[in-house]
Design a protein around this motif. Structure first.
Motif, PDB file in Angstrom:
ATOM      1  N   SER A   1      27.813   2.291 -63.433  1.00 47.16           N
ATOM      2  CA  SER A   1      27.613   3.097 -62.241  1.00 47.16           C
ATOM      3  C   SER A   1      27.404   4.546 -62.647  1.00 47.16           C
ATOM      4  O   SER A   1      28.179   5.095 -63.436  1.00 47.16           O
ATOM      5  N   GLY A   2      26.345   5.173 -62.103  1.00 44.17           N
ATOM      6  CA  GLY A   2      26.074   6.577 -62.387  1.00 44.17           C
ATOM      7  C   GLY A   2      25.881   6.834 -63.862  1.00 44.17           C
ATOM      8  O   GLY A   2      25.292   6.047 -64.590  1.00 44.17           O
ATOM      9  N   GLN A   3      26.415   7.951 -64.330  1.00 43.25           N
ATOM     10  CA  GLN A   3      26.269   8.344 -65.720  1.00 43.25           C
ATOM     11  C   GLN A   3      27.467   7.913 -66.574  1.00 43.25           C
ATOM     12  O   GLN A   3      27.570   8.292 -67.734  1.00 43.25           O
ATOM     13  N   VAL A   4      28.378   7.136 -65.993  1.00 42.46           N
ATOM     14  CA  VAL A   4      29.578   6.711 -66.712  1.00 42.46           C
ATOM     15  C   VAL A   4      29.169   5.785 -67.858  1.00 42.46           C
ATOM     16  O   VAL A   4      28.363   4.872 -67.676  1.00 42.46           O
ATOM     17  N   GLY A   5      29.724   6.019 -69.038  1.00 40.69           N
ATOM     18  CA  GLY A   5      29.354   5.248 -70.216  1.00 40.69           C
ATOM     19  C   GLY A   5      30.088   3.937 -70.384  1.00 40.69           C
ATOM     20  O   GLY A   5      29.789   3.156 -71.274  1.00 40.69           O
TER      21      GLY A   5
ATOM     22  N   GLU B   1      39.623   0.449 -60.488  1.00 44.70           N
ATOM     23  CA  GLU B   1      39.605   1.802 -59.929  1.00 44.70           C
ATOM     24  C   GLU B   1      38.337   2.036 -59.109  1.00 44.70           C
ATOM     25  O   GLU B   1      38.362   2.673 -58.073  1.00 44.70           O
ATOM     26  N   THR B   2      37.224   1.484 -59.565  1.00 41.06           N
ATOM     27  CA  THR B   2      35.942   1.686 -58.891  1.00 41.06           C
ATOM     28  C   THR B   2      35.682   0.631 -57.824  1.00 41.06           C
ATOM     29  O   THR B   2      35.285   0.954 -56.706  1.00 41.06           O
TER      30      THR B   2
ATOM     31  N   HIS C   1      27.400   4.545 -52.925  1.00 42.82           N
ATOM     32  CA  HIS C   1      26.055   5.129 -53.003  1.00 42.82           C
ATOM     33  C   HIS C   1      25.800   5.690 -54.398  1.00 42.82           C
ATOM     34  O   HIS C   1      26.674   6.297 -55.000  1.00 42.82           O
ATOM     35  N   GLY C   2      24.603   5.451 -54.928  1.00 41.98           N
ATOM     36  CA  GLY C   2      24.257   6.050 -56.216  1.00 41.98           C
ATOM     37  C   GLY C   2      23.399   5.147 -57.078  1.00 41.98           C
ATOM     38  O   GLY C   2      22.810   4.173 -56.624  1.00 41.98           O
ATOM     39  N   HIS C   3      23.366   5.477 -58.376  1.00 42.84           N
ATOM     40  CA  HIS C   3      22.553   4.755 -59.347  1.00 42.84           C
ATOM     41  C   HIS C   3      23.419   3.779 -60.139  1.00 42.84           C
ATOM     42  O   HIS C   3      24.550   4.103 -60.517  1.00 42.84           O
ATOM     43  N   TYR C   4      22.861   2.590 -60.390  1.00 46.00           N
ATOM     44  CA  TYR C   4      23.528   1.554 -61.172  1.00 46.00           C
ATOM     45  C   TYR C   4      22.569   1.076 -62.252  1.00 46.00           C
ATOM     46  O   TYR C   4      21.352   1.183 -62.110  1.00 46.00           O
ATOM     47  N   ARG C   5      23.138   0.543 -63.309  1.00 41.65           N
ATOM     48  CA  ARG C   5      22.336  -0.057 -64.373  1.00 41.65           C
ATOM     49  C   ARG C   5      22.975  -1.368 -64.777  1.00 41.65           C
ATOM     50  O   ARG C   5      24.191  -1.458 -64.923  1.00 41.65           O
ATOM     51  N   CYS C   6      22.145  -2.382 -64.937  1.00 40.21           N
ATOM     52  CA  CYS C   6      22.608  -3.686 -65.390  1.00 40.21           C
ATOM     53  C   CYS C   6      21.978  -3.965 -66.744  1.00 40.21           C
ATOM     54  O   CYS C   6      20.757  -3.868 -66.900  1.00 40.21           O
ATOM     55  N   ARG C   7      22.815  -4.299 -67.707  1.00 42.71           N
ATOM     56  CA  ARG C   7      22.331  -4.662 -69.046  1.00 42.71           C
ATOM     57  C   ARG C   7      22.694  -6.115 -69.298  1.00 42.71           C
ATOM     58  O   ARG C   7      23.840  -6.519 -69.116  1.00 42.71           O
TER      59      ARG C   7
END
Length: 150
Positions: free
Chosen positions: A35-39, A62-63, A89-95
């Motif tokens: 989620s977002g810029q979280v690594g 937590e999220t 709301h926001g950006h997500y990335r799936c790997r």
């Protein structure tokens, strides 16, 4: 590719993440959702020691608390959030990592729609009008303002 997904607050949404391998003999072994810029991931499925369909799922409490699960039976497959919160709301990335093929990354921009809590209709003088408005002669000009508040 960037997928655009929208859902109404308190509803359910699927954030798409294709786990289908490009080669039929290959298989997905690891799914990571960010989620977002979280690594660090907010959701993962680790099937490196067996089938991903029987693998252990991990969720960042937590999220996502207990609002998320990965649906492998839907088409497309993806992360389900229920209920949707405005903070989602926001950006997500799936790997997705595969046993033989290179990893696949997909990006999702998720918009949460917050419905208005109250609608107020006002006349030209600024006074709130309720119920039946009129009657007015045919052809007369009407002017009202509708204000939505959360």
């Amino acid at each position: 590719p960037l997928s655009e997904v929208a859902a109404v607050e308190q509803s359910q949404v699927l954030l798409p993440c294709d786990i289908t391998p490009r080669i039929k003999t290959d298989e997905a072994i690891l799914v990571l959702f960010y989620s977002g810029q979280v690594g660090t991931p907010i959701y993962s499925i680790d099937g490196r020691s067996g089938s991903i369909y029987r693998a252990k799922h991990w969720v960042d409490n937590e999220t996502l608390q207990s609002r998320a699960y990965f649906d492998m039976t839907s088409s497309p497959t993806g992360l389900v959030l229920k209920p949707v919160l405005t903070s989602d709301h926001g950006h997500y990335r799936c790997r997705v990592d595969f046993r033989s093929s290179s990893s696949r990354n997909s990006r999702i921009h998720f918009t949460v729609i917050v419905p208005p809590r109250r609608l107020v209709i006002s006349n030209v003088a600024g006074a709130e009008v309720k119920g039946v408005i009129g009657p007015y002669p045919i052809g007369s000009r009407l002017s009202f303002t509708c204000t939505a508040t959360n």
